[in-house]
Design a protein around this motif. Sequence first.
Motif, PDB file in Angstrom:
ATOM      1  N   SER A  69       1.772   0.263   6.372  1.00 19.53           N
ATOM      2  CA  SER A  69       2.620   0.705   5.258  1.00 19.53           C
ATOM      3  C   SER A  69       3.873   1.400   5.764  1.00 19.53           C
ATOM      4  O   SER A  69       4.963   1.213   5.204  1.00 19.53           O
ATOM      5  N   TYR A  98       4.216  -5.887   6.697  1.00 21.81           N
ATOM      6  CA  TYR A  98       2.912  -5.307   6.366  1.00 21.81           C
ATOM      7  C   TYR A  98       1.781  -6.254   6.769  1.00 21.81           C
ATOM      8  O   TYR A  98       0.811  -5.842   7.380  1.00 21.81           O
ATOM      9  N   ASP A 147       0.809  -1.217   0.000  1.00 20.82           N
ATOM     10  CA  ASP A 147       0.000   0.000   0.000  1.00 20.82           C
ATOM     11  C   ASP A 147       0.848   1.276   0.000  1.00 20.82           C
ATOM     12  O   ASP A 147       0.484   2.272   0.610  1.00 20.82           O
ATOM     13  N   PHE A 148       1.990   1.249  -0.712  1.00 24.81           N
ATOM     14  CA  PHE A 148       2.819   2.445  -0.853  1.00 24.81           C
ATOM     15  C   PHE A 148       2.226   3.299  -1.963  1.00 24.81           C
ATOM     16  O   PHE A 148       1.839   2.783  -3.001  1.00 24.81           O
TER      17      PHE A 148
END
Length: 136
Positions: free
Chosen positions: A78, A128, A33-34
């Motif tokens: 994240s 993560y 989720d970057f």
Amino acid sequence: MQALQEKLDKESLENSFVGRVGRGIDGVFKPMDFDWRLSVSLVAGFMAKEVVVSTLAVLYAGEKDPKLALKQSVRLPSAIAFIVFVMFYIPCFAATITFGKEAGGFKFVVYLFVFTTVVAYVFSLIAYGLTSLFVS
């Protein structure tokens, strides 16, 4: 007027060369989720890890409150995955070149890059996933 200028600045940054590169590699880091800004700062960190933080500062500088914008756009899982990735991926460019000279050539530099990047990616995914279990 100020809000319009901020929106224009944000769109200009997203459509800049750096923004396009970030969106181009965005898919690689989607499992953690970057966003594109985190992805770009990781690429910039290949030159020197301390550049990661300054790149984030520049990319979020256009926001009204950069710290708040960063906090709102990056969830805790994240953020932890990002830190883990930075800890494990390739050392700075100068150290990598020195390693290559001492180890015996360019093939060892490629090996170091691939190995550390894969390790960083896997550990980042694990971090993560584990963090996501405990943080909603």
